[in-house]
Design a protein around this motif. Sequence first.
Motif, PDB file in Angstrom:
ATOM      1  N   TYR A  35       5.708  -6.527  14.862  1.00 28.51           N
ATOM      2  CA  TYR A  35       6.159  -7.552  15.750  1.00 28.51           C
ATOM      3  C   TYR A  35       6.932  -7.038  16.930  1.00 28.51           C
ATOM      4  N   GLY A  36       6.598  -7.488  18.144  1.00 25.08           N
ATOM      5  CA  GLY A  36       7.246  -6.847  19.086  1.00 25.08           C
ATOM      6  C   GLY A  36       6.285  -5.705  19.900  1.00 25.08           C
ATOM      7  N   THR A  37       5.410  -5.189  19.439  1.00 21.78           N
ATOM      8  CA  THR A  37       4.275  -4.132  19.888  1.00 21.78           C
ATOM      9  C   THR A  37       3.348  -4.841  20.522  1.00 21.78           C
ATOM     10  N   LYS A  38       2.667  -4.239  21.601  1.00 21.49           N
ATOM     11  CA  LYS A  38       1.622  -4.609  22.181  1.00 21.49           C
ATOM     12  C   LYS A  38       0.414  -4.260  21.626  1.00 21.49           C
ATOM     13  N   THR A  39       0.313  -3.112  20.750  1.00 21.36           N
ATOM     14  CA  THR A  39      -1.025  -2.764  20.487  1.00 21.36           C
ATOM     15  C   THR A  39      -1.133  -3.174  19.116  1.00 21.36           C
ATOM     16  N   TYR A  40      -2.450  -3.762  18.568  1.00 22.33           N
ATOM     17  CA  TYR A  40      -2.438  -4.114  17.228  1.00 22.33           C
ATOM     18  C   TYR A  40      -3.739  -3.138  16.521  1.00 22.33           C
ATOM     19  N   LYS A  41      -3.564  -2.630  15.652  1.00 33.20           N
ATOM     20  CA  LYS A  41      -4.624  -1.985  14.976  1.00 33.20           C
ATOM     21  C   LYS A  41      -4.738  -2.502  13.471  1.00 33.20           C
ATOM     22  N   ALA A  42      -5.953  -2.773  13.019  1.00 31.55           N
ATOM     23  CA  ALA A  42      -6.435  -3.243  11.905  1.00 31.55           C
ATOM     24  C   ALA A  42      -6.168  -2.265  10.851  1.00 31.55           C
ATOM     25  N   PHE A  43      -5.465  -2.767   9.683  1.00 32.76           N
ATOM     26  CA  PHE A  43      -5.189  -1.851   8.421  1.00 32.76           C
ATOM     27  C   PHE A  43      -5.808  -2.501   7.335  1.00 32.76           C
ATOM     28  N   GLY A  44      -6.740  -1.960   6.936  1.00 35.28           N
ATOM     29  CA  GLY A  44      -7.818  -2.480   5.779  1.00 35.28           C
ATOM     30  C   GLY A  44      -7.070  -1.823   4.432  1.00 35.28           C
ATOM     31  N   ALA A  45      -8.007  -2.201   3.363  1.00 36.79           N
ATOM     32  CA  ALA A  45      -7.795  -1.811   2.115  1.00 36.79           C
ATOM     33  C   ALA A  45      -8.040  -0.193   1.930  1.00 36.79           C
ATOM     34  N   THR A  46      -9.150   0.144   2.373  1.00 39.56           N
ATOM     35  CA  THR A  46      -9.319   1.571   2.560  1.00 39.56           C
ATOM     36  C   THR A  46      -8.505   2.390   3.164  1.00 39.56           C
ATOM     37  N   ASP A  47      -8.044   1.941   4.287  1.00 39.43           N
ATOM     38  CA  ASP A  47      -6.862   2.874   5.151  1.00 39.43           C
ATOM     39  C   ASP A  47      -5.705   2.848   4.098  1.00 39.43           C
ATOM     40  N   PHE A  48      -5.247   1.937   3.407  1.00 42.15           N
ATOM     41  CA  PHE A  48      -4.152   1.785   2.623  1.00 42.15           C
ATOM     42  C   PHE A  48      -4.577   3.248   1.528  1.00 42.15           C
ATOM     43  N   LEU A  49      -5.676   3.014   0.918  1.00 42.61           N
ATOM     44  CA  LEU A  49      -6.039   3.727  -0.280  1.00 42.61           C
ATOM     45  C   LEU A  49      -5.906   5.405   0.323  1.00 42.61           C
ATOM     46  N   ARG A  50      -6.375   5.681   1.538  1.00 37.01           N
ATOM     47  CA  ARG A  50      -6.485   6.790   2.171  1.00 37.01           C
ATOM     48  C   ARG A  50      -5.048   7.504   2.320  1.00 37.01           C
ATOM     49  N   LYS A  51      -3.955   6.793   2.856  1.00 35.60           N
ATOM     50  CA  LYS A  51      -2.743   7.155   3.299  1.00 35.60           C
ATOM     51  C   LYS A  51      -1.966   7.288   2.251  1.00 35.60           C
ATOM     52  N   ASN A  52      -2.071   6.646   1.086  1.00 36.70           N
ATOM     53  CA  ASN A  52      -1.077   7.157  -0.252  1.00 36.70           C
ATOM     54  C   ASN A  52      -1.863   8.001  -1.093  1.00 36.70           C
ATOM     55  N   ASP A  53      -1.137   9.288  -1.380  1.00 40.27           N
ATOM     56  CA  ASP A  53      -1.755  10.193  -2.131  1.00 40.27           C
ATOM     57  C   ASP A  53      -2.082   9.795  -3.641  1.00 40.27           C
ATOM     58  N   ARG A  54      -1.325   9.095  -4.280  1.00 40.63           N
ATOM     59  CA  ARG A  54      -1.716   8.502  -5.535  1.00 40.63           C
ATOM     60  C   ARG A  54      -2.838   7.682  -5.557  1.00 40.63           C
ATOM     61  N   MET A  55      -3.077   6.849  -4.352  1.00 42.12           N
ATOM     62  CA  MET A  55      -3.936   5.705  -4.476  1.00 42.12           C
ATOM     63  C   MET A  55      -5.111   6.425  -3.804  1.00 42.12           C
ATOM     64  N   ALA A  56      -5.225   7.717  -3.208  1.00 45.83           N
ATOM     65  CA  ALA A  56      -6.397   8.187  -2.699  1.00 45.83           C
ATOM     66  C   ALA A  56      -7.585   8.786  -3.700  1.00 45.83           C
ATOM     67  N   SER A  57      -6.878   8.894  -4.822  1.00 41.07           N
ATOM     68  CA  SER A  57      -7.751   9.354  -5.898  1.00 41.07           C
ATOM     69  C   SER A  57      -8.511   8.261  -6.405  1.00 41.07           C
ATOM     70  N   LEU A  58      -8.100   6.999  -6.293  1.00 40.79           N
ATOM     71  CA  LEU A  58      -9.116   5.752  -6.512  1.00 40.79           C
ATOM     72  C   LEU A  58     -10.210   5.774  -5.548  1.00 40.79           C
ATOM     73  N   MET A  59     -10.119   6.230  -4.217  1.00 39.26           N
ATOM     74  CA  MET A  59     -11.254   5.926  -3.248  1.00 39.26           C
ATOM     75  C   MET A  59     -12.504   6.352  -3.774  1.00 39.26           C
ATOM     76  N   PRO A  60     -12.775   7.624  -4.361  1.00 39.55           N
ATOM     77  CA  PRO A  60     -14.127   7.919  -4.814  1.00 39.55           C
ATOM     78  C   PRO A  60     -14.636   6.836  -5.824  1.00 39.55           C
ATOM     79  N   ALA A  61     -13.814   6.312  -6.799  1.00 41.15           N
ATOM     80  CA  ALA A  61     -14.257   5.487  -7.708  1.00 41.15           C
ATOM     81  C   ALA A  61     -14.417   4.133  -7.138  1.00 41.15           C
ATOM     82  N   ALA A  62     -13.694   3.714  -6.207  1.00 37.56           N
ATOM     83  CA  ALA A  62     -13.828   2.279  -5.462  1.00 37.56           C
ATOM     84  C   ALA A  62     -15.206   2.358  -4.760  1.00 37.56           C
TER      85      ALA A  62
END
Length: 153
Positions: free
Chosen positions: A4-31
């Motif tokens: 809130y308060g920033t001018k730019t907006y970037k979509a943040f999807g489920a795959t982005d979340f999985l890629r950013k978190n090391d523990r969750m990144a291991s789930l990405m190939p299976a998903a």
Amino acid sequence: MHIYGTKTYKAFGATDFLRKNDRMASLMPAAMRMASLQKDCANALPPMFAQCDVMAFEQGQLLLATPTSAVAARLKQQLPKLQADLQKRGWQVDNIKLKVQVTRAAGPVVEIRKLSMPDTAVTAFEELGDALEATPQNEKLIAAIKAMAARRR
């Protein structure tokens, strides 16, 4: 993610979340594998089985979820075709099992409005049907107007 308060907006999807978190990144190939298998199953089956989902795929055994037992019975007839199609696409499917899962959410409920017509309008249409000149050109129009007025009575 939008702050809130920033001018730019970037979509943040489920795959982005999985890629950013090391523990969750291991789930990405299976998903991604399950999504690919779901897509291949959908392409191999007729549209009436669009509500079926891949639940698991382990050691050559595919487990599909169906919304009703009736869909499961119809899908059971299509299993040899599905297995052959998946094998052509590179999936090592040795066995397919079905499980009825009735917990899947139903589609959106569409409200159908019933249109009503006041009695004065129905009477006016009846009078119009009687007042029109009975020519071959007006024959279908008169019949339609009288039928509509009769249905509204």
